[in-house]
Write a protein that holds these residues in place. Structure first.
Motif, PDB file in Angstrom:
ATOM      1  N   PRO A   1       0.798  -1.229   0.000  1.00 28.00           N
ATOM      2  CA  PRO A   1       0.000   0.000   0.000  1.00 28.00           C
ATOM      3  C   PRO A   1       0.833   1.283   0.000  1.00 28.00           C
ATOM      4  N   ALA A   2       2.125   1.189   0.310  1.00 29.26           N
ATOM      5  CA  ALA A   2       2.948   2.406   0.319  1.00 29.26           C
ATOM      6  C   ALA A   2       3.286   2.869  -1.093  1.00 29.26           C
ATOM      7  N   THR A   3       3.356   1.902  -2.028  1.00 30.31           N
ATOM      8  CA  THR A   3       3.797   2.256  -3.386  1.00 30.31           C
ATOM      9  C   THR A   3       2.875   1.705  -4.476  1.00 30.31           C
ATOM     10  N   CYS A   4       1.991   0.801  -4.079  1.00 29.91           N
ATOM     11  CA  CYS A   4       1.116   0.090  -5.028  1.00 29.91           C
ATOM     12  C   CYS A   4       1.884  -0.835  -5.965  1.00 29.91           C
ATOM     13  N   PRO A  62      -4.594  -4.631   3.066  1.00 32.88           N
ATOM     14  CA  PRO A  62      -5.466  -4.607   4.250  1.00 32.88           C
ATOM     15  C   PRO A  62      -6.161  -3.255   4.384  1.00 32.88           C
ATOM     16  N   GLY A  63      -7.473  -3.301   4.563  1.00 29.86           N
ATOM     17  CA  GLY A  63      -8.229  -2.061   4.765  1.00 29.86           C
ATOM     18  C   GLY A  63      -8.645  -1.371   3.477  1.00 29.86           C
ATOM     19  N   LYS A  64      -8.396  -1.999   2.349  1.00 30.76           N
ATOM     20  CA  LYS A  64      -8.723  -1.387   1.047  1.00 30.76           C
ATOM     21  C   LYS A  64     -10.210  -1.032   0.948  1.00 30.76           C
ATOM     22  N   LEU A  65     -10.512   0.171   0.475  1.00 28.55           N
ATOM     23  CA  LEU A  65     -11.895   0.551   0.160  1.00 28.55           C
ATOM     24  C   LEU A  65     -11.982   0.736  -1.344  1.00 28.55           C
ATOM     25  N   LYS A  66     -12.946   0.089  -1.962  1.00 26.19           N
ATOM     26  CA  LYS A  66     -13.088   0.221  -3.418  1.00 26.19           C
ATOM     27  C   LYS A  66     -13.846   1.498  -3.719  1.00 26.19           C
ATOM     28  N   LEU A  67     -13.161   2.617  -3.568  1.00 25.37           N
ATOM     29  CA  LEU A  67     -13.770   3.916  -3.853  1.00 25.37           C
ATOM     30  C   LEU A  67     -12.873   4.663  -4.819  1.00 25.37           C
ATOM     31  N   ILE A  68     -13.490   5.496  -5.631  1.00 26.64           N
ATOM     32  CA  ILE A  68     -12.722   6.247  -6.617  1.00 26.64           C
ATOM     33  C   ILE A  68     -11.677   7.117  -5.917  1.00 26.64           C
ATOM     34  N   LEU A  69     -12.070   7.743  -4.816  1.00 27.92           N
ATOM     35  CA  LEU A  69     -11.132   8.651  -4.152  1.00 27.92           C
ATOM     36  C   LEU A  69      -9.916   7.909  -3.601  1.00 27.92           C
ATOM     37  N   CYS A  70     -10.078   6.655  -3.178  1.00 25.97           N
ATOM     38  CA  CYS A  70      -8.921   5.872  -2.723  1.00 25.97           C
ATOM     39  C   CYS A  70      -8.026   5.568  -3.928  1.00 25.97           C
TER      40      CYS A  70
END
Ligand SMILES: Cc1cc2nc3c(=O)[nH]c(=O)nc-3n(C[C@H](O)[C@H](O)[C@H](O)COP(=O)(O)OP(=O)(O)OC[C@H]3O[C@@H](n4cnc5c(N)ncnc54)[C@H](O)[C@@H]3O)c2cc1C
Length: 338
Positions: free
Chosen positions: A276-279, A296-304
């Motif tokens: 999650p730091a670099t994808c 961990p904790g991923k939200l499937k939202l456009i803003l994320c």
């Protein structure tokens, strides 16, 4: 025509996150080629819900899904991305001297230093009913799997097939402008939100929508792709004909990772596991952002997805401009580089 291209980054997918990746990469002086199986930019926003308002894009209390895509495309435009629409990324090949050779379905090849996979749920397409000659009706626009422009159905006899939210919501919406709306579903009970189902039954009772239940689609009638009627059949084999100018089957989407599953990346339930730091994925040089990326904790939202695009772009900079120090700068300080 088979072509060979060179660029800094290949972005797989022109959804909202792929488009914003182009912008973030451009801000760090990296050029992109963008490949998408669809014929236009926008991913789910443009293909599935272009006219729906989105309420959780920072800075926009409300923005239409297509309008968001138009603005993202405009934001990416100064960096002159090269779009390959109607093409699927088939294969990634590592080049020994560094970087990748990306093979796309036209046979063309794009050589790049890094790959950003912004492929959403994978290449997606609708579940199509197995009706004879449906391709001709699709080609003529009589059968469609999403509503791009509600106005196209004004004054038309519309048959909607399906029992979920899309079928019910569009039946309620199109009943306001269509000449006739008939809803074909194989069960009397719908799977939509209770309030929507209540409204549907209310409109059916008022004679404003025809409920054709429990029936399934059986055949299409018409000449040269122009629909005149839809034949439906019950499980017992009773058949009847519903006059129609347009058929909208809403049987959900078939989403498949397709070739991405064969690229040797660590997958977690059809998503690509990233740091999650670099994808970055399990393969150095290949990044994943947006709906397809998981941690961990991923939200499937456009803003994320937008934030992931920014982090991935910073991490890709070292591959595209090795040895060059990257100083973090605000866009307010540096503007949009020419
Ligand atoms: C009805 C609905 C309402 C929603 N409402 C909201 C909301 O209010 N707020 C919110 O934040 N999110 C919402 N979402 C979710 C949002 O649309 C997604 O989070 C967003 O679209 C993800 O963007 P993406 O760019 O990662 O992927 P996508 O939009 O899925 O785009 C991915 C693109 O990649 C392409 N692709 C895949 N594989 C390949 C390949 N091998 N080669 C070439 N191209 C490929 C696909 O064709 C697609 O165009 C909603 C979704 C739906 C369905």
């Amino acid at each position: 025509m088979i072509e060979s291209h060179h660029t800094d980054i290949v972005v797989v997918g022109a959804g909202p996150v792929g488009l914003f990746t182009v912008f973030e990469a451009g801000m760090l002086r990296m050029k992109c080629h963008v490949v998408d199986t669809l014929e236009q930019a926008g991913g789910q926003c443009a293909a599935l819900y272009p006219e729906k308002p989105i309420y959780d894009i920072a800075g926009y209390p409300k923005i239409g899904a297509q309008e968001l895509i138009d603005r993202l495309t405009e934001q990416a435009a100064p960096f002159a991305p090269y779009y390959h629409f109607g093409r699927r990324v088939e294969r990634l090949e590592k080049i020994s001297e560094g970087g990748f050779r990306v093979h796309i379905s036209s046979g063309s090849i794009i050589e790049c230093k890094a790959v950003a996979i912004a492929a959403g749920c994978g290449a997606f397409g609708p579940h199509r009913p197995p009706l004879e000659n449906i391709e001709a009706f699709e080609a003529a626009g009589s059968v469609r799997y999403f509503v791009a422009r509600r106005e196209d159905y004004r004054g038309k006899r519309v048959v909607i097939a399906g029992g979920g939210d899309s079928a019910v919501d569009w039946a309620l919406s199109l009943a306001e402008i269509a000449a006739r709306v008939s809803v074909v579903h194989r069960r009397p009970k719908f799977r939509a939100a209770p309030e929507s189902e209540r409204k549907l039954n209310e409109m059916a009772a008022a004679g404003r929508i025809d409920l054709v239940v429990p029936y399934q689609l059986a055949a299409l009638e018409g000449e040269g792709g122009k629909l005149s009627a839809v034949r439906v059949a019950s499980l017992e084999g009773d058949e009847k004909t519903v006059a129609a100018d347009a058929l909208l089957p809403f049987f959900g989407l078939a989403m498949e990772l397709g070739p991405i599953a064969e690229w040797g990346l660590n997958l977690d339930k059809n998503h690509i596991a990233v740091d999650p730091a670099t994808c970055v994925t399990s393969a150095p040089g290949i990044f994943a952002v947006g709906d397809i990326a998981t941690y961990p904790g991923k939200l499937k939202l456009i803003l994320c997805g937008f934030a992931e695009a920014a982090m991935a772009a910073h991490a890709m900079h070292v591959l595209v401009h090795p040895g060059e120090a990257l100083h973090f700068e605000y866009s307010t300080s540096k503007g949009v580089p020419a």
